[in-house]
Design a protein around this motif. Structure first.
Motif, PDB file in Angstrom:
ATOM      1  N   ASP A   1       6.284  -3.116 -12.518  1.00 29.71           N
ATOM      2  CA  ASP A   1       5.548  -2.815 -11.302  1.00 29.71           C
ATOM      3  C   ASP A   1       5.581  -4.065 -10.422  1.00 29.71           C
ATOM      4  N   LEU A   2       5.569  -3.891  -9.103  1.00 26.91           N
ATOM      5  CA  LEU A   2       5.580  -5.071  -8.232  1.00 26.91           C
ATOM      6  C   LEU A   2       4.171  -5.548  -7.870  1.00 26.91           C
ATOM      7  N   GLY A   3       3.195  -4.635  -7.920  1.00 25.74           N
ATOM      8  CA  GLY A   3       1.828  -5.025  -7.564  1.00 25.74           C
ATOM      9  C   GLY A   3       1.060  -5.443  -8.810  1.00 25.74           C
ATOM     10  N   LEU A   4       1.154  -6.721  -9.161  1.00 25.85           N
ATOM     11  CA  LEU A   4       0.490  -7.214 -10.372  1.00 25.85           C
ATOM     12  C   LEU A   4      -0.726  -8.043  -9.967  1.00 25.85           C
ATOM     13  N   PRO A   5      -1.745  -8.120 -10.862  1.00 29.97           N
ATOM     14  CA  PRO A   5      -2.979  -8.793 -10.460  1.00 29.97           C
ATOM     15  C   PRO A   5      -2.840 -10.310 -10.288  1.00 29.97           C
ATOM     16  N   ASP A   6      -1.965 -10.941 -11.034  1.00 29.32           N
ATOM     17  CA  ASP A   6      -1.949 -12.409 -11.007  1.00 29.32           C
ATOM     18  C   ASP A   6      -0.779 -13.032 -10.254  1.00 29.32           C
TER      19      ASP A   6
ATOM     20  N   TYR B   1      15.318   0.741  -8.506  1.00 28.70           N
ATOM     21  CA  TYR B   1      13.895   0.813  -8.187  1.00 28.70           C
ATOM     22  C   TYR B   1      13.461   2.266  -8.138  1.00 28.70           C
ATOM     23  N   LEU B   2      12.188   2.472  -8.351  1.00 30.43           N
ATOM     24  CA  LEU B   2      11.594   3.799  -8.175  1.00 30.43           C
ATOM     25  C   LEU B   2      10.333   3.620  -7.343  1.00 30.43           C
ATOM     26  N   THR B   3      10.146   4.505  -6.386  1.00 35.29           N
ATOM     27  CA  THR B   3       8.959   4.423  -5.548  1.00 35.29           C
ATOM     28  C   THR B   3       7.882   5.340  -6.128  1.00 35.29           C
ATOM     29  N   LYS B   4       6.675   4.778  -6.271  1.00 28.14           N
ATOM     30  CA  LYS B   4       5.556   5.585  -6.786  1.00 28.14           C
ATOM     31  C   LYS B   4       5.064   6.541  -5.702  1.00 28.14           C
ATOM     32  N   PRO B   5       4.632   7.733  -6.043  1.00 23.25           N
ATOM     33  CA  PRO B   5       4.677   8.308  -7.402  1.00 23.25           C
ATOM     34  C   PRO B   5       6.082   8.818  -7.727  1.00 23.25           C
ATOM     35  N   PHE B   6       6.413   8.801  -9.007  1.00 24.99           N
ATOM     36  CA  PHE B   6       7.733   9.282  -9.411  1.00 24.99           C
ATOM     37  C   PHE B   6       7.587  10.191 -10.618  1.00 24.99           C
ATOM     38  N   GLU B   7       8.616  10.954 -10.882  1.00 22.28           N
ATOM     39  CA  GLU B   7       8.623  11.824 -12.063  1.00 22.28           C
ATOM     40  C   GLU B   7       9.097  11.009 -13.253  1.00 22.28           C
ATOM     41  N   LEU B   8       8.431  11.174 -14.392  1.00 25.25           N
ATOM     42  CA  LEU B   8       8.843  10.440 -15.598  1.00 25.25           C
ATOM     43  C   LEU B   8      10.305  10.723 -15.935  1.00 25.25           C
ATOM     44  N   ARG B   9      10.715  11.977 -15.720  1.00 24.00           N
ATOM     45  CA  ARG B   9      12.100  12.345 -16.043  1.00 24.00           C
ATOM     46  C   ARG B   9      13.096  11.542 -15.238  1.00 24.00           C
ATOM     47  N   GLU B  10      12.698  11.208 -14.005  1.00 20.76           N
ATOM     48  CA  GLU B  10      13.617  10.422 -13.187  1.00 20.76           C
ATOM     49  C   GLU B  10      13.720   8.992 -13.734  1.00 20.76           C
ATOM     50  N   LEU B  11      12.582   8.438 -14.161  1.00 24.03           N
ATOM     51  CA  LEU B  11      12.634   7.093 -14.745  1.00 24.03           C
ATOM     52  C   LEU B  11      13.501   7.098 -16.005  1.00 24.03           C
ATOM     53  N   GLU B  12      13.313   8.116 -16.840  1.00 24.10           N
ATOM     54  CA  GLU B  12      14.115   8.195 -18.077  1.00 24.10           C
ATOM     55  C   GLU B  12      15.615   8.249 -17.747  1.00 24.10           C
TER      56      GLU B  12
ATOM     57  N   PRO C   1      19.023  -5.784 -17.547  1.00 27.72           N
ATOM     58  CA  PRO C   1      18.735  -4.924 -16.406  1.00 27.72           C
ATOM     59  C   PRO C   1      17.231  -4.761 -16.148  1.00 27.72           C
ATOM     60  N   ILE C   2      16.861  -4.740 -14.871  1.00 31.65           N
ATOM     61  CA  ILE C   2      15.448  -4.619 -14.486  1.00 31.65           C
ATOM     62  C   ILE C   2      15.284  -3.480 -13.461  1.00 31.65           C
ATOM     63  N   ILE C   3      14.330  -2.596 -13.763  1.00 25.63           N
ATOM     64  CA  ILE C   3      13.976  -1.526 -12.816  1.00 25.63           C
ATOM     65  C   ILE C   3      12.609  -1.854 -12.243  1.00 25.63           C
ATOM     66  N   ILE C   4      12.471  -1.830 -10.921  1.00 23.29           N
ATOM     67  CA  ILE C   4      11.144  -2.087 -10.350  1.00 23.29           C
ATOM     68  C   ILE C   4      10.466  -0.777  -9.946  1.00 23.29           C
ATOM     69  N   LEU C   5       9.146  -0.766 -10.167  1.00 26.91           N
ATOM     70  CA  LEU C   5       8.320   0.375  -9.766  1.00 26.91           C
ATOM     71  C   LEU C   5       7.463  -0.138  -8.626  1.00 26.91           C
ATOM     72  N   THR C   6       7.458   0.567  -7.538  1.00 25.19           N
ATOM     73  CA  THR C   6       6.687   0.046  -6.427  1.00 25.19           C
ATOM     74  C   THR C   6       6.083   1.133  -5.564  1.00 25.19           C
ATOM     75  N   ALA C   7       4.856   0.852  -5.104  1.00 32.65           N
ATOM     76  CA  ALA C   7       4.226   1.768  -4.171  1.00 32.65           C
ATOM     77  C   ALA C   7       4.687   1.414  -2.763  1.00 32.65           C
ATOM     78  N   ARG C   8       5.311   0.263  -2.651  1.00 38.06           N
ATOM     79  CA  ARG C   8       5.773  -0.176  -1.329  1.00 38.06           C
ATOM     80  C   ARG C   8       7.063   0.579  -1.026  1.00 38.06           C
ATOM     81  N   ASP C   9       6.951   1.503  -0.094  1.00 43.80           N
ATOM     82  CA  ASP C   9       8.136   2.328   0.099  1.00 43.80           C
ATOM     83  C   ASP C   9       8.903   1.964   1.359  1.00 43.80           C
ATOM     84  N   SER C  10       8.549   0.829   1.940  1.00 45.22           N
ATOM     85  CA  SER C  10       9.315   0.472   3.135  1.00 45.22           C
ATOM     86  C   SER C  10      10.696  -0.010   2.722  1.00 45.22           C
TER      87      SER C  10
END
Ligand code: CA
Length: 225
Positions: free
Chosen positions: A51-56, A98-109, A74-83
């Motif tokens: 995820d890109l939005g982490l607390p620290d 990358y995958l933009t939230k919300p996403f389908e679990l099947r797509e991540l798989e 390999p790294i996949i990023i999950l982000t609510a930032r869809d710009s």
């Protein structure tokens, strides 16, 4: 196959963990950038979902840190930032997808599978050496077409050697794959595991070559079965 999941949303993390584990992946979960870096220091991973939005720490900064330390998995990023800019930034900082939230679990798989195929294996999800086959889709190793029964640690080592077949795998990576904690594992213990593994795989026409000072390499043996 080991996946590091970095996600601070407990509900989402739990769902992802459950899905990925039922797909056969071994998953570690970090809810902060600090915890993620600790995992990366102490264990060996094949893929990161973050995820890109982490607390620290901003996820893009963490991504940069990973790439600075030559972490090449390999790294996949999950982000609510869809710009568009955020997605481009992620790719430029070293994300592979990358995958933009919300996403389908099947797509991540599906994306995880695609990345594993691209980075480690052939298009049929199988990596073959001698009579050994690593099926990256089913998360299994076959020896002469039968499930290969090995102790968990030896299985883990054989898995990375197969994924990197024909390339030298650094001893540090093997050590991380074998160790259960941050205390690491002695050179002697690594050699004992490699010795055992050599005996298990020899009947299948596969050998582990020691590349002095560098690590180990899996290859088809010419004197084998
Ligand atoms: Ca978040």
């Amino acid at each position: 196959m080991n996946i590091l999941l970095i996600e601070d949303d407990a509900v989402l993390a739990d769902g992802l963990l459950h899905t990925l584990e039922s797909d056969g992946y071994s998953v570690r979960c970090a809810t902060t950038a600090l915890a993620a870096e600790q995992w990366v220091d102490s264990q060996d991973f094949d893929l990161i979902v973050m995820d890109l939005g982490l607390p620290d720490l901003d996820g893009l900064q963490l991504l940069r840190r990973f790439r600075h330390r030559k972490l090449s998995l390999p790294i996949i990023i999950l982000t609510a930032r869809d710009s568009l800019n955020d997605r481009i930034d992620g790719i430029e900082q070293g994300a592979d997808d990358y995958l933009t939230k919300p996403f389908e679990l099947r797509e991540l798989e599906a994306r995880i599978q695609a990345l594993i195929r691209r980075c480690y294996g052939g298009f049929d999800h199988q990596i073959r050496i001698g009579q050994l086959i690593l099926d990256t889709h089913k998360q299994t190793i076959l020896a002469a077409n039968q499930a290969f029964l090995l102790a968990a640690r030896e299985y883990g080592v054989l898995e990375i050697l197969l994924m990197q077949a024909g390339k030298v795998v650094a001893k540090d990576r093997i050590a991380q794959r074998l160790s259960n904690d941050a205390d690491g594992i002695s050179d002697n213990a690594i050699e004992i595991h490699i010795h055992r593994l050599r005996k298990h795989i020899a009947p299948y026409g596969v050998a582990i070559r020691t590349v002095r000072g560098l690590g180990y390499l899996l290859e088809a043996s010419h004197d084998g079965a």
